[in-house]
Design a protein around this motif. Structure first.
Motif, PDB file in Angstrom:
ATOM      1  N   CYS A   1       0.838  -1.204   0.000  1.00 46.27           N
ATOM      2  CA  CYS A   1       0.000   0.000   0.000  1.00 46.27           C
ATOM      3  C   CYS A   1       0.870   1.250   0.000  1.00 46.27           C
ATOM      4  CB  CYS A   1      -0.912   0.009   1.226  1.00 46.27           C
ATOM      5  SG  CYS A   1      -2.361  -1.044   1.094  1.00 46.27           S
ATOM      6  N   ALA A   2       1.886   1.251   0.876  1.00 40.95           N
ATOM      7  CA  ALA A   2       2.786   2.409   0.981  1.00 40.95           C
ATOM      8  C   ALA A   2       3.553   2.613  -0.321  1.00 40.95           C
ATOM      9  CB  ALA A   2       3.751   2.198   2.146  1.00 40.95           C
ATOM     10  N   GLU A   3       4.013   1.516  -0.923  1.00 38.42           N
ATOM     11  CA  GLU A   3       4.775   1.628  -2.168  1.00 38.42           C
ATOM     12  C   GLU A   3       3.888   2.086  -3.321  1.00 38.42           C
ATOM     13  OE1 GLU A   3       6.785  -2.080  -2.732  1.00 38.42           O
ATOM     14  OE2 GLU A   3       7.982  -1.855  -0.907  1.00 38.42           O
ATOM     15  N   THR A   4       2.616   1.701  -3.283  1.00 37.07           N
ATOM     16  CA  THR A   4       1.672   2.166  -4.304  1.00 37.07           C
ATOM     17  C   THR A   4       1.448   3.666  -4.168  1.00 37.07           C
ATOM     18  OG1 THR A   4       0.553   0.018  -4.406  1.00 37.07           O
ATOM     19  CG2 THR A   4      -0.678   1.928  -5.194  1.00 37.07           C
ATOM     20  N   ILE A   5       1.331   4.142  -2.949  1.00 35.79           N
ATOM     21  CA  ILE A   5       1.157   5.580  -2.700  1.00 35.79           C
ATOM     22  C   ILE A   5       2.365   6.363  -3.216  1.00 35.79           C
ATOM     23  CG2 ILE A   5       1.028   7.331  -0.882  1.00 35.79           C
ATOM     24  CD1 ILE A   5      -0.618   5.274   0.741  1.00 35.79           C
TER      25      ILE A   5
ATOM     26  N   LYS B   1       2.549   9.161  -6.192  1.00 30.48           N
ATOM     27  CA  LYS B   1       3.119  10.493  -5.967  1.00 30.48           C
ATOM     28  C   LYS B   1       4.231  10.789  -6.973  1.00 30.48           C
ATOM     29  CE  LYS B   1       2.650  13.080  -2.901  1.00 30.48           C
ATOM     30  NZ  LYS B   1       1.845  14.335  -2.852  1.00 30.48           N
ATOM     31  N   ASN B   2       4.967   9.763  -7.362  1.00 29.40           N
ATOM     32  CA  ASN B   2       6.048   9.930  -8.346  1.00 29.40           C
ATOM     33  C   ASN B   2       5.510  10.088  -9.757  1.00 29.40           C
ATOM     34  OD1 ASN B   2       7.967   9.696  -6.332  1.00 29.40           O
ATOM     35  ND2 ASN B   2       8.342   7.508  -6.689  1.00 29.40           N
ATOM     36  N   ASN B   3       4.210   9.788  -9.936  1.00 27.38           N
ATOM     37  CA  ASN B   3       3.548   9.939 -11.227  1.00 27.38           C
ATOM     38  C   ASN B   3       4.254   9.157 -12.335  1.00 27.38           C
ATOM     39  OD1 ASN B   3       1.526  10.837 -12.924  1.00 27.38           O
ATOM     40  ND2 ASN B   3       2.559  12.749 -13.439  1.00 27.38           N
ATOM     41  N   SER B   4       4.622   7.923 -12.006  1.00 24.55           N
ATOM     42  CA  SER B   4       5.284   7.052 -12.973  1.00 24.55           C
ATOM     43  C   SER B   4       4.351   5.907 -13.346  1.00 24.55           C
ATOM     44  CB  SER B   4       6.581   6.480 -12.391  1.00 24.55           C
ATOM     45  OG  SER B   4       7.066   5.420 -13.188  1.00 24.55           O
ATOM     46  N   PRO B   5       3.806   5.887 -14.563  1.00 27.50           N
ATOM     47  CA  PRO B   5       2.888   4.809 -14.970  1.00 27.50           C
ATOM     48  C   PRO B   5       3.483   3.422 -14.786  1.00 27.50           C
ATOM     49  CG  PRO B   5       2.816   6.584 -16.562  1.00 27.50           C
ATOM     50  CD  PRO B   5       3.955   6.903 -15.634  1.00 27.50           C
TER      51      PRO B   5
END
Length: 208
Positions: free
Chosen positions: A158-162, A166-170
Motif C-alpha cells: 500500500c505504501a509503495e503504491t502511494i 506520488k512519483n507519477n510514474s505509470p
C-alpha cells in the motif's frame, strides 16, 4: 427483464446456438444448442438446460455429473440467431474434467492479454497452493508465515503504491499496484474469502 422467444430465429430444427460464458471471468466455457422448451426451463429453474442433437432430447447440464450451470444472464445477438448465456458453473464444464471445453489452443500471440479473468485465475492458483503446497513457492511462504506476515506485506505494498502514485510514474504504478493486488488475493485466500464476493460487492455498488 424477460426474453421474447418470438424474436429469436431458430433453425429448421427449432434450435439456436448458445455460447456459455463465466459471468465473472467472461471465459467462454462451452457451445451447445437450445430450443424454446430448454430456454423456458432454464429461465424457470435457474439451471441451464440444452437440447441434445444426438439424443434428440432435452438435457439438464450437470444432471449426471453434478456440475450444474447456474443462470445469471441470458442475452441474444443483433441478428437474434445466437444466445449468450452467462453462468456460475458448479465444477468443471467439460466432460474431460477441464474448466472449459475450449482448453486447446491453436494460436496465441505472445502479447495476447488475459483480460479481467487473470484476477480469477491468479486467485484460483493461490487457492491451489494453499491446498497443494509447492516447494519454493512464495505464495506458500506467505501462507505458512500466517496472517500477520501477509498483512505486513499488504501494508508495505500500500505504501509503495502511494509513493508510486506520488512519483507519477505509470510503470512504477503498474508494478506496485500488481504487487498490492497479488498480496490482497493471498490475504483473501488465507481468510477463506472467495474473490467472487468482491466482484459481487463491486457490482452491487455499481448498480447503486
Amino acid at each position: 427483464m424477460g426474453i421474447n422467444l418470438d424474436e429469436l430465429k431458430f433453425d429448421e430444427n427449432g434450435l439456436i446456438p448458445a455460447v456459455i460464458q463465466d459471468v465473472y471471468t467472461k471465459e467462454v466455457l462451452m457451445l451447445a444448442y437450445m430450443n424454446k422448451e430448454s430456454i423456458e426451463l432454464t429461465i424457470k429453474t435457474g439451471k441451464v438446460n440444452f437440447y441434445s442433437r444426438s439424443r434428440k432430447t432435452l438435457w439438464l447440464k450437470g444432471e449426471t455429473s453434478g456440475n450444474y450451470l447456474n443462470l445469471k444472464r441470458l442475452e441474444y445477438d443483433c441478428d437474434a440467431d445466437a444466445l449468450l448465456v452467462e453462468v456460475i458453473p458448479e465444477g468443471p464444464v467439460c466432460h474431460t474434467g477441464n474448466k472449459s471445453c475450449f482448453y486447446r489452443t491453436m494460436y496465441k500471440s505472445e502479447d495476447a492479454p488475459e483480460g479481467v479473468g487473470i484476477i480469477k485465475k491468479l486467485s484460483e492458483r493461490i487457492a491451489d497452493r494453499k491446498k497443494h503446497p509447492v516447494d519454493g513457492s512464495y505464495t506458500n511462504y506467505l501462507l505458512d508465515k500466517g496472517i500477520d506476515k501477509i498483512l505486513k506485506k499488504v501494508g508495505e505494498e500500500c505504501a509503495e503504491t502511494i509513493i508510486a502514485a506520488k512519483n507519477n510514474s505509470p510503470e512504477e504504478i503498474t508494478y506496485e499496484v500488481s504487487d498490492l493486488v497479488y498480496h490482497l488475493l493471498v490475504m483473501l485466500a488465507e481468510r477463506g474469502v472467495d474473490v467472487n464476493r468482491i466482484y459481487d460487492e463491486l457490482a452491487r455498488r455499481y448498480k447503486k
